[in-house]
Write an enzyme that holds these catalytic residues in place. Structure first.
Site, PDB file in Angstrom:
ATOM      1  N   LYS A   1      30.137  40.180  18.113  1.00 40.42           N
ATOM      2  CA  LYS A   1      29.538  40.058  16.778  1.00 40.42           C
ATOM      3  C   LYS A   1      29.331  38.585  16.415  1.00 40.42           C
ATOM      4  CE  LYS A   1      29.172  44.421  15.457  1.00 40.42           C
ATOM      5  NZ  LYS A   1      27.843  45.056  15.466  1.00 40.42           N
TER       6      LYS A   1
ATOM      7  N   TYR B   1      34.899  42.842  20.560  1.00 40.80           N
ATOM      8  CA  TYR B   1      33.991  43.168  19.444  1.00 40.80           C
ATOM      9  C   TYR B   1      33.747  41.926  18.578  1.00 40.80           C
ATOM     10  CZ  TYR B   1      32.552  45.647  15.108  1.00 40.80           C
ATOM     11  OH  TYR B   1      31.893  46.098  13.986  1.00 40.80           O
TER      12      TYR B   1
ATOM     13  N   ALA C   1      34.031  38.887  19.446  1.00 43.88           N
ATOM     14  CA  ALA C   1      33.261  37.920  20.239  1.00 43.88           C
ATOM     15  C   ALA C   1      31.787  38.302  20.274  1.00 43.88           C
ATOM     16  CB  ALA C   1      33.827  37.852  21.663  1.00 43.88           C
TER      17      ALA C   1
HETATM   18  N1  LIG Z   1      31.640  50.878   9.489  1.00 43.52           N
HETATM   19  C1  LIG Z   1      32.152  49.677   9.314  1.00 43.52           C
HETATM   20  O1  LIG Z   1      33.175  49.495   8.646  1.00 43.52           O
HETATM   21  C2  LIG Z   1      31.518  48.471   9.941  1.00 43.52           C
HETATM   22  C3  LIG Z   1      32.042  47.204   9.647  1.00 43.52           C
HETATM   23  C4  LIG Z   1      31.453  46.075  10.210  1.00 43.52           C
HETATM   24  C5  LIG Z   1      30.362  46.214  11.051  1.00 43.52           C
HETATM   25  N2  LIG Z   1      29.875  47.455  11.343  1.00 43.52           N
HETATM   26  C6  LIG Z   1      28.732  47.558  12.237  1.00 43.52           C
HETATM   27  O2  LIG Z   1      27.693  48.283  11.628  1.00 43.52           O
HETATM   28  C7  LIG Z   1      26.976  49.035  12.610  1.00 43.52           C
HETATM   29  C8  LIG Z   1      26.947  50.509  12.228  1.00 43.52           C
HETATM   30  O3  LIG Z   1      28.264  50.946  12.006  1.00 43.52           O
HETATM   31  P1  LIG Z   1      28.598  52.475  11.617  1.00 43.52           P
HETATM   32  O4  LIG Z   1      29.986  52.460  11.104  1.00 43.52           O
HETATM   33  O5  LIG Z   1      27.509  53.035  10.781  1.00 43.52           O
HETATM   34  O6  LIG Z   1      28.581  53.117  13.076  1.00 43.52           O
HETATM   35  P2  LIG Z   1      28.644  54.672  13.505  1.00 43.52           P
HETATM   36  O7  LIG Z   1      29.428  54.713  14.771  1.00 43.52           O
HETATM   37  O8  LIG Z   1      29.081  55.506  12.350  1.00 43.52           O
HETATM   38  O9  LIG Z   1      27.115  55.026  13.812  1.00 43.52           O
HETATM   39  C9  LIG Z   1      26.437  54.323  14.780  1.00 43.52           C
HETATM   40  C10 LIG Z   1      25.173  55.072  15.200  1.00 43.52           C
HETATM   41  O10 LIG Z   1      24.632  54.308  16.276  1.00 43.52           O
HETATM   42  C11 LIG Z   1      24.419  55.144  17.405  1.00 43.52           C
HETATM   43  N3  LIG Z   1      24.653  54.333  18.590  1.00 43.52           N
HETATM   44  C12 LIG Z   1      25.838  53.842  19.023  1.00 43.52           C
HETATM   45  N4  LIG Z   1      25.669  53.160  20.155  1.00 43.52           N
HETATM   46  C13 LIG Z   1      24.344  53.230  20.451  1.00 43.52           C
HETATM   47  C14 LIG Z   1      23.550  52.721  21.517  1.00 43.52           C
HETATM   48  N5  LIG Z   1      24.114  52.041  22.514  1.00 43.52           N
HETATM   49  N6  LIG Z   1      22.220  52.936  21.493  1.00 43.52           N
HETATM   50  C15 LIG Z   1      21.645  53.659  20.496  1.00 43.52           C
HETATM   51  N7  LIG Z   1      22.359  54.186  19.470  1.00 43.52           N
HETATM   52  C16 LIG Z   1      23.686  53.967  19.457  1.00 43.52           C
HETATM   53  C17 LIG Z   1      25.403  56.296  17.258  1.00 43.52           C
HETATM   54  O11 LIG Z   1      24.938  57.459  17.942  1.00 43.52           O
HETATM   55  C18 LIG Z   1      25.449  56.473  15.749  1.00 43.52           C
HETATM   56  O12 LIG Z   1      24.454  57.377  15.311  1.00 43.52           O
HETATM   57  C19 LIG Z   1      27.672  48.769  13.939  1.00 43.52           C
HETATM   58  O13 LIG Z   1      27.004  47.730  14.613  1.00 43.52           O
HETATM   59  C20 LIG Z   1      29.051  48.311  13.506  1.00 43.52           C
HETATM   60  O14 LIG Z   1      29.663  47.483  14.472  1.00 43.52           O
HETATM   61  C21 LIG Z   1      30.436  48.601  10.806  1.00 43.52           C
END
Ligand SMILES: NC(=O)c1ccc[n+]([C@@H]2O[C@H](COP(=O)([O-])OP(=O)(O)OC[C@H]3O[C@@H](n4cnc5c(N)ncnc54)[C@H](O)[C@@H]3O)[C@@H](O)[C@H]2O)c1
Length: 249
Positions: free
Chosen positions: A164, A160, A162
């Site tokens: 990101k 992950y 890597a």
């Molecule tokens: N929540 C955190 O603390 C956090 C921290 C750093 C980075 N991020 C990044 O932010 C982004 C969103 O995070 P979140 O916590 O809201 O995620 P989440 O898992 O709560 O929601 C992600 C949404 O994306 C959809 N999804 C997942 N994979 C998919 C795919 N291959 N194609 C289409 N839709 C897809 C899921 O169905 C879901 O509705 C992600 O890229 C995550 O890596 C989150």
């Protein structure tokens, strides 16, 4: 006038949490929104909420790893809205999505592929799909959702971190290539953002603000970057100060 009136924004992973907050925020500010999510119910729910607030949205029910489908949805969206001005590559996550978090030495090939393909390749597919239209319009904003894992590392998530970090590199190199077309490419790197309203009290040091983040904190940063014409190739860390360092001597 609303700040994104007349603009069209495509947000991936827009069916929940951070992506949903971004989609709703763009809609509140007048943009047409393409709500991409592979969970149909999630995508349709976000579209419904946008329509209920008087906005315009289109569901794109597909996996960002499915290059052909992404290109087809982008073509369909351009037929409907005329152009795509903004892409937010938000769909992503760690091996935690598969309940497969583990030390790197034990990570399975399928899990590694899943994490790299979803975060990095998905973002590449979406960016390529929208770019030909952005170049034609000589206007565009692409925002990749990276993570503080890219900047600091994170246990049990080497793949992950890597992927990101690669999204940061992609944003910088692409920003150079497309600057002449008035297209900006940036990243947002969230810290610990609670999902579904949860607060992450168990994380030992949340940051200078002493709280975990909320999806709206990230949406605010995304809308800020989408409103700027002279910021490109950058990474905006939105973590309440969590990565600032030890603080006390
Ligand atoms: N929540 C955190 O603390 C956090 C921290 C750093 C980075 N991020 C990044 O932010 C982004 C969103 O995070 P979140 O916590 O809201 O995620 P989440 O898992 O709560 O929601 C992600 C949404 O994306 C959809 N999804 C997942 N994979 C998919 C795919 N291959 N194609 C289409 N839709 C897809 C899921 O169905 C879901 O509705 C992600 O890229 C995550 O890596 C989150």
């Amino acid at each position: 006038m609303k700040s994104f009136e007349g603009r069209t924004a495509m947000v991936t992973g827009a069916g929940a949490n951070i992506g949903k907050a971004i989609a709703l925020s763009f809609a509140k500010e007048g943009a047409n929104v393409i709500v991409c999510d592979y969970k149909e119910n999630n995508a349709l729910q976000t579209v419904r909420e946008i329509e209920e607030m008087g906005g315009t949205a289109m569901a794109a029910v597909c996996d960002v790893r499915d290059r052909e489908k992404i290109f087809a949805y982008v073509d369909e969206a351009v037929k409907r809205f005329g152009k795509i001005d903004i892409l937010v590559n938000n769909a992503g996550g760690s091996a935690g999505l598969l309940n497969k978090l583990t030390r790197f030495i034990d990570a399975e090939r399928e899990t590694l592929d899943f994490v790299i393909d979803t975060n990095l390749k998905g973002s590449i597919h979406c960016a390529q799909a929208v770019l030909k239209y952005m170049v034609k319009e000589r206007y565009g904003k692409i925002i990749n959702m990276s993570s503080i894992a890219a900047v600091c590392g994170l246990y049990d998530r080497v793949d992950y971190a890597a992927a990101k970090a690669a999204m940061l590199g992609m944003a910088k190199a692409l920003a150079m290539e497309v600057g002449e077309y008035n297209i900006c490419v940036n990243c947002v790197s969230p810290g610990a953002i609670g999902r579904n309203g949860e607060k992450w009290e168990h994380v030992t040091y949340m940051g200078a603000n002493g709280r975990s983040g909320e999806p709206q904190d990230i949406a605010n940063a995304v809308l800020f970057l989408a409103s700027q014409d002279y910021i490109t190739g950058q990474n905006l860390v939105v973590d309440g100060g969590r990565t600032l360092g030890p603080g006390h001597i």
